[in-house]
Design a protein around this motif. Sequence first.
Motif, short mmCIF file in Angstrom:
data_model
loop_
_atom_site.label_atom_id
_atom_site.label_comp_id
_atom_site.label_asym_id
_atom_site.label_seq_id
_atom_site.Cartn_x
_atom_site.Cartn_y
_atom_site.Cartn_z
N TYR A 7 45.38 42.56 12.61
CA TYR A 7 46.75 42.73 13.07
C TYR A 7 47.69 42.98 11.90
N CYS A 8 48.53 43.96 12.07
CA CYS A 8 49.61 44.23 11.14
C CYS A 8 50.81 43.38 11.53
N ALA A 9 51.54 42.86 10.56
CA ALA A 9 52.71 42.04 10.82
C ALA A 9 53.84 42.37 9.86
N ALA A 10 55.07 42.16 10.31
CA ALA A 10 56.25 42.41 9.49
C ALA A 10 57.18 41.20 9.55
N ALA A 11 57.83 40.92 8.43
CA ALA A 11 58.75 39.79 8.33
C ALA A 11 60.14 40.28 7.98
N ASP A 12 61.14 39.74 8.67
CA ASP A 12 62.52 40.07 8.33
C ASP A 12 63.33 38.83 7.97
N SER A 13 62.66 37.70 7.80
CA SER A 13 63.31 36.43 7.47
C SER A 13 63.05 36.06 6.02
N SER A 14 64.04 35.43 5.40
CA SER A 14 63.89 34.98 4.03
C SER A 14 62.86 33.86 3.90
N SER A 15 62.51 33.22 5.02
CA SER A 15 61.53 32.14 4.98
C SER A 15 60.16 32.63 4.55
N TRP A 16 59.91 33.92 4.65
CA TRP A 16 58.64 34.49 4.22
C TRP A 16 58.33 34.12 2.78
N TYR A 17 59.34 34.06 1.96
CA TYR A 17 59.14 33.79 0.53
C TYR A 17 58.68 32.37 0.26
N SER A 18 58.82 31.49 1.24
CA SER A 18 58.38 30.11 1.10
C SER A 18 57.00 29.86 1.69
N GLY A 19 56.48 30.84 2.43
CA GLY A 19 55.17 30.68 3.04
C GLY A 19 54.59 32.02 3.46
N ARG A 20 54.05 32.73 2.51
CA ARG A 20 53.61 34.09 2.74
C ARG A 20 52.35 34.20 3.60
N THR A 21 51.62 33.11 3.74
CA THR A 21 50.39 33.13 4.52
C THR A 21 50.56 32.58 5.93
N LEU A 22 51.76 32.18 6.30
CA LEU A 22 52.00 31.50 7.57
C LEU A 22 52.38 32.48 8.67
N LYS A 23 51.71 32.39 9.79
CA LYS A 23 52.00 33.27 10.93
C LYS A 23 53.42 33.16 11.41
N ARG A 24 53.98 31.94 11.36
CA ARG A 24 55.32 31.70 11.88
C ARG A 24 56.40 32.38 11.06
N ASN A 25 56.08 32.85 9.88
CA ASN A 25 57.06 33.52 9.04
C ASN A 25 57.07 35.04 9.23
N TYR A 26 56.30 35.52 10.19
CA TYR A 26 56.30 36.93 10.54
C TYR A 26 56.92 37.12 11.91
N ASP A 27 57.70 38.18 12.05
CA ASP A 27 58.52 38.37 13.24
C ASP A 27 58.01 39.44 14.20
N TYR A 28 57.24 40.37 13.70
CA TYR A 28 56.75 41.47 14.52
C TYR A 28 55.26 41.66 14.29
N TRP A 29 54.57 42.06 15.36
CA TRP A 29 53.11 42.20 15.31
C TRP A 29 52.66 43.48 15.99
N GLY A 30 51.61 44.08 15.44
CA GLY A 30 50.99 45.22 16.06
C GLY A 30 50.03 44.79 17.15
N GLN A 31 49.40 45.74 17.80
CA GLN A 31 48.51 45.46 18.92
C GLN A 31 47.11 45.06 18.49
N GLY A 32 46.77 45.27 17.25
CA GLY A 32 45.46 44.93 16.74
C GLY A 32 44.51 46.10 16.70
N SER A 33 43.61 46.08 15.74
CA SER A 33 42.60 47.12 15.58
C SER A 33 41.26 46.46 15.28
N GLN A 34 40.24 46.81 16.06
CA GLN A 34 38.93 46.19 15.91
C GLN A 34 38.19 46.73 14.70
N VAL A 35 37.68 45.82 13.89
CA VAL A 35 36.83 46.17 12.76
C VAL A 35 35.51 45.43 12.94
#
Length: 127
Positions: free
Chosen positions: A95-123
């Motif tokens: 899944y691709c994700a995008a963050a628009d919150s400054s909180s991303w800088y405090s937790g770059r690996t956390l799902k909750r710090n990302y605001d938008y998600w793609g539909q997913g691609s199977q690998v």
Amino acid sequence: QVQLVESGGGLVQAGGSLRLSCAASGRTFTIRAMGWFRQTPGKEREFVAAISWSGGSTTYADSVKGRFTISRDSARNTLYLEMNSLKPEDTAVYYCAAADSSSWYSGRTLKRNYDYWGQGSQVTISS
């Protein structure tokens, strides 16, 4: 709003390579960082890699360091994940994700710090 569309997934043999792409559209000027997560059935979505949109600084999960490379093309609003030396355990929906919150800088690996998600691609990696 930001829309994300992944592409490039597929089936490859262990040791092979694959390149994922994620095209962002909409209010892309709000994006501060983007990342990749992956998920298998019955498991939590886990962090793979992230990159800051302005500076390009990167963060990787230990499991993919040295094998995966995250990059972005700001002019095209596109995110990439180059995957090399693939292993069967890399099999997942990515899944691709995008963050628009400054909180991303405090937790770059956390799902909750990302605001938008793609539909997913199977690998899928075959042994």
